[in-house]
Design a protein around this motif. Sequence first.
Motif, PDB file in Angstrom:
ATOM      1  N   PHE A 163     -31.727  34.170  66.360  1.00  0.00           N
ATOM      2  CA  PHE A 163     -30.852  35.233  65.889  1.00  0.00           C
ATOM      3  C   PHE A 163     -29.408  34.782  66.063  1.00  0.00           C
ATOM      4  O   PHE A 163     -29.051  34.181  67.077  1.00  0.00           O
ATOM      5  N   PHE A 164     -28.601  35.053  65.032  1.00  0.00           N
ATOM      6  CA  PHE A 164     -27.197  34.636  65.002  1.00  0.00           C
ATOM      7  C   PHE A 164     -26.299  35.842  64.733  1.00  0.00           C
ATOM      8  O   PHE A 164     -26.738  36.824  64.126  1.00  0.00           O
ATOM      9  N   TYR A 165     -25.040  35.705  65.144  1.00  0.00           N
ATOM     10  CA  TYR A 165     -24.014  36.664  64.745  1.00  0.00           C
ATOM     11  C   TYR A 165     -22.735  35.913  64.409  1.00  0.00           C
ATOM     12  O   TYR A 165     -22.539  34.760  64.813  1.00  0.00           O
ATOM     13  N   LYS A 166     -21.888  36.576  63.658  1.00  0.00           N
ATOM     14  CA  LYS A 166     -20.551  36.065  63.387  1.00  0.00           C
ATOM     15  C   LYS A 166     -19.620  37.245  63.233  1.00  0.00           C
ATOM     16  O   LYS A 166     -19.923  38.186  62.504  1.00  0.00           O
ATOM     17  N   GLU A 167     -18.501  37.175  63.939  1.00  0.00           N
ATOM     18  CA  GLU A 167     -17.469  38.204  63.793  1.00  0.00           C
ATOM     19  C   GLU A 167     -16.510  37.758  62.695  1.00  0.00           C
ATOM     20  O   GLU A 167     -16.146  36.581  62.618  1.00  0.00           O
ATOM     21  N   ILE A 168     -16.134  38.701  61.839  1.00  0.00           N
ATOM     22  CA  ILE A 168     -15.216  38.409  60.746  1.00  0.00           C
ATOM     23  C   ILE A 168     -14.113  39.465  60.726  1.00  0.00           C
ATOM     24  O   ILE A 168     -14.280  40.558  61.267  1.00  0.00           O
ATOM     25  N   GLU A 169     -13.028  39.126  60.087  1.00  0.00           N
ATOM     26  CA  GLU A 169     -11.897  40.045  59.949  1.00  0.00           C
ATOM     27  C   GLU A 169     -12.031  40.845  58.665  1.00  0.00           C
ATOM     28  O   GLU A 169     -12.191  40.257  57.591  1.00  0.00           O
ATOM     29  N   PRO A 170     -11.976  42.172  58.754  1.00  0.00           N
ATOM     30  CA  PRO A 170     -11.997  42.982  57.525  1.00  0.00           C
ATOM     31  C   PRO A 170     -10.772  42.674  56.657  1.00  0.00           C
ATOM     32  O   PRO A 170      -9.718  42.308  57.171  1.00  0.00           O
ATOM     33  N   THR A 171     -10.942  42.819  55.350  1.00  0.00           N
ATOM     34  CA  THR A 171      -9.847  42.580  54.406  1.00  0.00           C
ATOM     35  C   THR A 171      -9.753  43.786  53.476  1.00  0.00           C
ATOM     36  O   THR A 171     -10.559  44.698  53.537  1.00  0.00           O
ATOM     37  N   HIS A 172      -8.778  43.732  52.606  1.00  0.00           N
ATOM     38  CA  HIS A 172      -8.653  44.745  51.565  1.00  0.00           C
ATOM     39  C   HIS A 172      -8.932  44.130  50.196  1.00  0.00           C
ATOM     40  O   HIS A 172      -8.607  44.707  49.168  1.00  0.00           O
ATOM     41  N   GLU A 173      -9.566  42.947  50.218  1.00  0.00           N
ATOM     42  CA  GLU A 173      -9.939  42.284  48.982  1.00  0.00           C
ATOM     43  C   GLU A 173     -10.960  43.143  48.225  1.00  0.00           C
ATOM     44  O   GLU A 173     -11.816  43.774  48.820  1.00  0.00           O
ATOM     45  N   VAL A 174     -10.844  43.157  46.924  1.00  0.00           N
ATOM     46  CA  VAL A 174     -11.848  43.806  46.098  1.00  0.00           C
ATOM     47  C   VAL A 174     -12.706  42.700  45.532  1.00  0.00           C
ATOM     48  O   VAL A 174     -12.234  41.849  44.781  1.00  0.00           O
ATOM     49  N   PHE A 175     -13.965  42.703  45.914  1.00  0.00           N
ATOM     50  CA  PHE A 175     -14.906  41.662  45.459  1.00  0.00           C
ATOM     51  C   PHE A 175     -15.871  42.318  44.502  1.00  0.00           C
ATOM     52  O   PHE A 175     -16.618  43.210  44.870  1.00  0.00           O
ATOM     53  N   SER A 176     -15.844  41.880  43.259  1.00  0.00           N
ATOM     54  CA  SER A 176     -16.756  42.479  42.270  1.00  0.00           C
ATOM     55  C   SER A 176     -17.411  41.414  41.432  1.00  0.00           C
ATOM     56  O   SER A 176     -17.054  40.280  41.451  1.00  0.00           O
TER      57      SER A 176
END
Length: 176
Positions: A163-176
Amino acid sequence: MELLKVDNLNPYMDDLIELLCDAVDSGAPIGFLPPMSDSEAKAYWLSINDDLQANSRQVLLVREDDKVVGSVQIGMSPKANALHRCDVEKLMVHTQARENGLGGILMQGVERVAASMQRQLLILEVRSDDIAHDMYVNMGYIPFGEVPGYTRSANGMLHNSTFFYKEIEPTHEVFS
């Protein structure tokens, strides 16, 4: 090569059925055992499409020459105390498209989509002896436990899963 976040799987259904059958029949440890029939694969993708429509899941696809050759899913937790995290599930790359970095491209897409949805923690599980294990380590995912005999392969052999985890930084990018 084209990376897509899709909101409806129906236009890609034939390719997705082929992708899932190819993955399962080649031994990919994604929750199914071979042989996989087209009807079983279609039923699976229809259920995933329902989750997609309910906003409880995101699906990313990689297409080459107008054909889906890879897919990954992001399971969104509905729990009030878990809206900051998601599960990475069912990373698949067609056997004819492997060893071209598509798994990494799909995972980079997962991180971008999750960050754009304000998710800060990614969780995943992979069979410890699977080639994807090293890819996750190289991408900065941190192992936090190994469970012995967690999955069974078609020959009945039990395999450990990490089992793995990764912390990431939230963004305001719109990914579509």
